[in-house]
Design a protein around this motif. Structure first.
Motif, PDB file in Angstrom:
ATOM      1  N   TYR A 302       0.786  -1.121   0.071  1.00 41.48           N
ATOM      2  CA  TYR A 302      -0.068  -0.006  -0.088  1.00 41.48           C
ATOM      3  C   TYR A 302       0.749   1.353   0.180  1.00 41.48           C
ATOM      4  O   TYR A 302       0.636   2.199  -0.965  1.00 41.48           O
ATOM      5  N   ILE A 303       1.811   1.070   0.929  1.00 42.52           N
ATOM      6  CA  ILE A 303       2.871   2.496   0.761  1.00 42.52           C
ATOM      7  C   ILE A 303       3.546   2.524  -0.627  1.00 42.52           C
ATOM      8  O   ILE A 303       3.562   3.751  -0.948  1.00 42.52           O
ATOM      9  N   GLN A 304       4.003   1.396  -0.891  1.00 41.40           N
ATOM     10  CA  GLN A 304       4.577   1.589  -2.593  1.00 41.40           C
ATOM     11  C   GLN A 304       3.604   2.250  -3.307  1.00 41.40           C
ATOM     12  O   GLN A 304       3.990   3.053  -4.317  1.00 41.40           O
ATOM     13  N   ILE A 305       2.252   1.980  -3.371  1.00 37.29           N
ATOM     14  CA  ILE A 305       1.330   2.216  -4.223  1.00 37.29           C
ATOM     15  C   ILE A 305       0.858   3.779  -4.250  1.00 37.29           C
ATOM     16  O   ILE A 305       0.820   4.467  -5.246  1.00 37.29           O
ATOM     17  N   ILE A 306       0.721   4.243  -2.956  1.00 38.45           N
ATOM     18  CA  ILE A 306       0.458   5.663  -2.616  1.00 38.45           C
ATOM     19  C   ILE A 306       1.800   6.499  -3.068  1.00 38.45           C
ATOM     20  O   ILE A 306       1.515   7.675  -3.168  1.00 38.45           O
ATOM     21  N   ASN A 307       2.879   5.965  -3.252  1.00 39.18           N
ATOM     22  CA  ASN A 307       4.238   6.848  -3.670  1.00 39.18           C
ATOM     23  C   ASN A 307       4.437   6.378  -4.883  1.00 39.18           C
ATOM     24  O   ASN A 307       5.322   7.043  -5.407  1.00 39.18           O
ATOM     25  N   GLY A 308       3.413   5.979  -5.648  1.00 39.34           N
ATOM     26  CA  GLY A 308       3.239   5.988  -7.237  1.00 39.34           C
ATOM     27  C   GLY A 308       3.809   4.690  -7.991  1.00 39.34           C
ATOM     28  O   GLY A 308       3.854   4.707  -9.178  1.00 39.34           O
ATOM     29  N   SER A 309       3.771   3.796  -7.117  1.00 36.40           N
ATOM     30  CA  SER A 309       4.215   2.301  -7.695  1.00 36.40           C
ATOM     31  C   SER A 309       3.063   1.827  -8.596  1.00 36.40           C
ATOM     32  O   SER A 309       1.976   1.690  -8.306  1.00 36.40           O
ATOM     33  N   LYS A 310       3.607   1.169  -9.907  1.00 31.60           N
ATOM     34  CA  LYS A 310       2.468   0.567 -10.616  1.00 31.60           C
ATOM     35  C   LYS A 310       2.935  -0.805 -10.734  1.00 31.60           C
ATOM     36  O   LYS A 310       2.374  -1.533 -11.552  1.00 31.60           O
TER      37      LYS A 310
END
Length: 369
Positions: A302-310
């Motif tokens: 989740y942290i990766q996603i909200i930091n822009g990870s696809k």
């Protein structure tokens, strides 16, 4: 329980059951025997059956105080810790894992279960507390003899059947607002069955052929499944997914007998195993902490996603924001591993702290004497 007095069959049962709990909360990635004995067809009743097995009547006050100290007070402490941890998680991650606190929150915590998603599964603890209290009261009011015990079992079982019948047919009208009571009525059956099993039936069951007993349990479940019945049907936290009254008790009983016999044989062969003993005596701590650790890999994603990870396509982000029950298929085995090892680490740490405190207390008493 002192090591020399430990019932190894039930140590193994407790260890197996808490691992099943974690696996069930990870979408049954391990699926131990679920083709014949689905977890939700027996395993929470078996947990309560185990507790009833160890019921021992002393005095009313002593029995009630013991349950308050061993279940109610630890439950409140864990809930307070969960409220603090969840409020931090909600603020830092922007999720909604804690229900808003209202005047009804105290009612919910004391009777139904926690208001935080990471601690939701400890509804089982508060349910077991009230079941234990009811059973203690019953056993101290009624005379202690075989006839009274049989009549009590018939009445308790009848009330349990009635509670499931109401859940099947009139849930919203009669059950929902008194959820804790109907849940207690249902589980009181298995608490009593555990006590009656130890008192009257265990000595007879262990004389029977184990393969025959286990085979009968498997055959009954296979017949029911082959007939087209879905026996993996109830969620007793909310008592709202029952469909068949009789099968609820039949599959609970087959699961209880099968795994009792299996663990009796295995424990007799292996004896005391350090890891199994550790898991078996720390089921409370594991129950309280496993949902947080199950979600550690999901928190990372989740942290990766909200930091822009696809990189994590298909991750159920909206479900994750709303609670701890969302699961992401590619990491289920990691969820299970973290849920088990993280909870064991907390249990190990708490045991060490208790040992240190006990040593200091003993040293202090010696010095004062």
């Amino acid at each position: 329980m002192a090591k020399e007095n430990r019932n190894q069959t039930f140590v193994y049962l407790y260890a197996l059951l808490i691992i099943m709990v974690i696996d069930d909360h990870c979408s049954s990635i391990m699926a131990f025997g679920t083709g014949v004995f689905p977890y939700n067809s027996f395993y929470m009743p078996l947990f309560v059956f185990c507790s009833g097995y160890f019921f021992h009547k002393t005095t009313l006050i002593k029995d009630l105080v013991k349950k308050v100290k061993r279940l109610f007070v630890p439950y409140l402490i864990w809930n307070l810790a969960a409220l603090i941890i969840t409020s931090v998680i909600d603020k830092v991650l922007g999720v909604h894992w804690m229900e808003p606190l209202t005047p009804m929150s105290l009612y919910q915590i004391l009777l139904i279960g926690p208001t935080t998603s990471i601690n939701e599964v400890s509804w089982f603890v508060i349910m077991l507390f009230w079941v234990s209290v009811f059973y203690i009261m019953i056993k101290h009011i009624l005379p202690s003899n075989k006839v009274s015990d049989i009549i009590t079992t018939v009445v308790i079982t009848s009330l349990g059947v009635f509670s499931i019948w109401l859940c099947v047919h009139y849930y919203m009208e009669f059950v929902y607002d008194k959820l804790w009571l109907f849940r207690a009525m249902f589980y009181l059956v298995f608490y009593d069955w555990g006590h009656m099993f130890k008192k009257y039936l265990e000595k007879h069951l262990i004389k029977l052929n184990t393969l025959l007993v286990c085979g009968i349990c498997i055959l009954i479940n296979l017949i029911v499944i082959t007939a087209g019945f879905d026996i993996n049907y109830y969620s007793t936290e909310w008592m709202n997914r029952f469909r068949f009254v009789a099968l609820t008790f039949v599959t609970s009983l087959t699961g209880i007998v099968f795994y009792y016999e299996l663990m009796r044989v295995i424990s007799a062969k292996l004896g005391s195993v350090r890891l199994i003993d550790f898991i078996g005596r720390n089921t409370f701590t594991i129950m309280e902490t496993q949902m947080f650790f199950i979600n550690v890999p999901s928190i990372f994603i989740y942290i990766q996603i909200i930091n822009g990870s696809k990189r994590f396509g298909g991750f159920p982000i909206e479900e994750f924001i709303q609670g701890t029950w969302s699961r992401y298929q590619p990491i289920l085995i990691l969820n299970f591993f973290c849920g088990l090892t993280g909870s064991l680490a907390v249990a190990f740490m708490l045991e060490k702290i208790k040992q240190v405190l006990k040593s200091k207390r003993t040293a202090l008493l010696r010095s004062t004497n």
